[in-house]
Write an enzyme that holds these catalytic residues in place. Structure first.
Site, PDB file in Angstrom:
ATOM      1  N   SER A 142       0.915  -1.207  -0.067  1.00  8.01           N
ATOM      2  CA  SER A 142       0.060   0.018   0.084  1.00  8.01           C
ATOM      3  C   SER A 142       1.039   1.289  -0.142  1.00  8.01           C
ATOM      4  CB  SER A 142      -0.911  -0.027   1.146  1.00  8.01           C
ATOM      5  OG  SER A 142      -1.993   1.025   0.983  1.00  8.01           O
ATOM      6  N   ASP A 298      -3.204   5.966  -3.860  1.00  9.67           N
ATOM      7  CA  ASP A 298      -1.883   5.590  -3.424  1.00  9.67           C
ATOM      8  C   ASP A 298      -1.280   4.409  -4.248  1.00  9.67           C
ATOM      9  OD1 ASP A 298      -3.852   3.650  -2.966  1.00  9.67           O
ATOM     10  OD2 ASP A 298      -3.034   3.099  -0.904  1.00  9.67           O
ATOM     11  N   ASP A 300      -1.096   1.157  -4.485  1.00  6.05           N
ATOM     12  CA  ASP A 300      -2.064   0.135  -5.219  1.00  6.05           C
ATOM     13  C   ASP A 300      -3.521   0.489  -5.455  1.00  6.05           C
ATOM     14  OD1 ASP A 300      -2.686   0.554  -2.471  1.00  6.05           O
ATOM     15  OD2 ASP A 300      -3.499  -1.606  -2.301  1.00  6.05           O
ATOM     16  N   ASP A 302      -6.062   1.886  -3.784  1.00  4.10           N
ATOM     17  CA  ASP A 302      -7.378   1.590  -3.072  1.00  4.10           C
ATOM     18  C   ASP A 302      -7.712   2.777  -2.262  1.00  4.10           C
ATOM     19  OD1 ASP A 302      -5.260   1.333  -1.305  1.00  4.10           O
ATOM     20  OD2 ASP A 302      -6.104  -0.682  -0.447  1.00  4.10           O
TER      21      ASP A 302
END
Length: 561
Positions: A142, A298, A300, A302
């Site tokens: 993340s 961000d 990734d 999500d």
């Protein structure tokens, strides 16, 4: 076996990965102890850690152990024949870890479908559902620092594993005793046997088609909205640009320096849109092109952060609570038909403003514990029993789900909704902050804050334990209701009446005070810190700010003492 024994066992392995072998021999004693004193824990959110050699680090051997546990879990659940989808982000070794997963699963005859390039987390969630796979794996840490990577496992619904499944998976991972002795199959053999397939654009096309659902007013003029977008060196660039173009947004300006998939995240201190410094380049670009809205995802993809112009004409970042309430209000106001049994799902630390907005449109609010897997679990339950129709889900930590074709927070869906909303208000001469003021005037001025207490070592963890027990034994002064999620109880202080909470047990305590004030204490599940959440409602912004300041001061003064 001591950590020294494990360290020597790794050094003695003749065919250890050469890069890990080299790093191993460069370690001093303190580094070796940190890397081998314990194992990298596979918890309810998967595992996440610093890259490097050692049982307490992310490397191909600890990844193989996780993959072996996944294979055993799928066999026990009777889902091995359904296969696994694997996606990965732009971090160091992400592709390597994806391939290692396939090489371990192949030993068990489990087919693995791996993306040919980086993909956002919500795309992985969608792909599991679209391909009817038995599980999914997302290689990502993340928005953690560059030296980290992680391993998240998804169930057949495309959601992170809820508690019961997570416990079963964890037990299988922990049953694997020797991470260095796990068999793997060569990539070429996997491909020849049909146990490794590569996913190119076919899932993207299907996902983009579903993203077309995230449109609530076709009459909104999208051409005129000036958007600045940054993926913060992560995975979102291609699909976000394609989805915005598909929706009719033509005036989109990418932050060129941050489009690069850079595992060092070299232009930001932290690739986290929750932190305002992550918008530095976007703000500069916005001023240059006269943007109406700045959008940051961000690595990734999500989580979504959005900035707009405030009353002074300067770009200001909306909080996760504010953006969530705005998007919820916009969607409900523009649905052709709000479901009679509609439900909005958020968490116990999310602002009460969202609940007020939902109630305004006759929509029920359901709270879950922190973690989007709990929101996804509720969606699946309601879809099966027909109790509620899902309309929106979000967390205060910048995670939102607009439509449930994915089952994790989805920054691409959220970007589309935020941009349509901004275009709608621009046509009316308003910014997103003007729209937020309207919500405040209608529902009251809700203000929230978060304080994090960072700790280290055993002493730090002991301090967190002491704080939690202190507040349990002696509730916050003025508390009317105490919710203890570890015990599963809600206690009404004045009468001592106790009722049960219908939520999984978790080490969290929440205090409700008068006039819609609340405070929640929660040790972090992924980082060495404790979080204090605060929320108030005031008659004016100044009133709310003053009440929030008093509440924080009261709680933190007690913590410091």
């Amino acid at each position: 076996m001591t950590w020294q024994d494990t360290y020597e066992r790794w050094k003695a392995k003749y065919d250890l990965d050469p890069q890990l072998q080299e790093a191993l021999h460069k370690m001093d004693e303190s580094e070796a102890e940190a890397a081998f004193n314990g194992t990298l824990e596979f918890g309810t959110g998967g595992m996440r850690g610093v890259l490097g050699p050692g049982t307490n680090r992310m490397n191909i051997y600890t990844v193989r152990k996780a993959a072996k546990g996944l294979a055993l879990y799928l066999e026990a659940e009777g889902r091995a024949d359904e296969g696994v989808v694997v996606a990965y982000d732009s971090r160091y070794q992400s592709f390597d870890f994806a391939l290692e997963t396939a090489k371990v699963l192949g030993v068990h005859g489990i087919k693995t479908s791996v993306f040919t390039g980086v993909r956002p987390t919500p795309t992985l969630s969608f792909a599991v559902r679209h391909l009817h796979a038995g599980a999914g794996v997302m290689i990502t840490a993340s928005h953690n620092p560059p030296e980290y990577n992680g391993y998240k496992v998804y169930n057949e619904q495309g959601a992170q594993l809820p508690p019961v499944q997570a416990d079963q998976m964890i037990a299988q991972v922990n049953a694997v005793e020797d991470e260095l002795a796990i068999d793997v199959v060569d990539k070429t053999l996997l491909e020849a046997d049909g146990l490794l397939e590569w996913i190119d654009d076919e899932v993207d096309v299907a996902y983009l088609e579903r993203l077309g659902m995230v449109t609530y007013r076709k009459d909104v003029a999208r051409d005129d909205l000036s958007i600045v977008f940054t993926p913060l060196h992560g995975t979102a660039y291609d699909l976000t640009m394609r989805s915005l173009a598909q929706a009719g947004f033509k005036n989109v300006h990418a932050v060129e320096d941050q489009v690069v998939e850079d595992p060092e995240f070299s232009t930001v201190k932290s690739p986290n849109p929750e932190e305002h410094q992550a918008f530095e380049y976007a703000v500069a670009k916005g001023k240059d092109v006269g943007a109406d809205i700045l959008v940051a995802t961000d690595p990734d993809a999500d989580r979504l952060g959005v900035a707009a112009k405030n009353a002074e004409g300067e770009y200001d970042v909306l909080t996760g609570n504010q953006l969530g309430a705005l998007m919820l209000d916009y969607k409900l106001a523009n649905l052709d038909d709000v479901p009679a049994n509609g439900v909005m799902i958020n968490t116990i630390v999310t602002s009460q403003l969202g609940q007020a907005v939902a109630a305004h449109y006759g929509v029920e609010t359901v709270n879950t514990l922190t973690g989007f897997k709990f929101i996804a679990e509720k969606i699946e339950t309601y879809n099966r029993n027909g109790e509620y129709d899902f309309v929106f889900g979000y967390e205060e930590s910048y995670g939102y789900l607009v439509e449930d074709f994915a089952r994790d927070k989805d920054a691409l869906q959220s970007t589309l909704l935020a941009c349509e909303m901004a275009a709608y208000y621009k046509e009316r001469g308003m910014t997103l902050f003007d729209a937020l003021d309207q919500l405040f005037e209608r529902h009251g001025y809700y203000v929230e804050d978060l304080h994090s207490l960072k700790v280290s070592g055993a002493e730090g963890q002991e301090r967190i334990t002491d704080i939690m027990e202190d507040f349990r034994e002696d509730p916050l002064a003025g508390a009317l209701v105490v919710e203890d999620y570890r015990e599963g109880t809600r206690t009404y202080v004045a009468t001592s009446e106790v009722e049960s909470l219908d939520l999984p047990h978790s080490n969290v305590v929440k205090f409700w005070l008068d006039d819609d004030m609340w405070c929640c204490l929660r040790p972090s599940g992924t980082e060495p810190k404790m979080k204090f959440y605060f929320g108030v409602r005031g008659k004016t912004r100044e009133d709310a700010d003053e009440r929030l300041s008093r509440l924080k001061e009261r709680v933190l003064k007690r913590v410091e003492g």
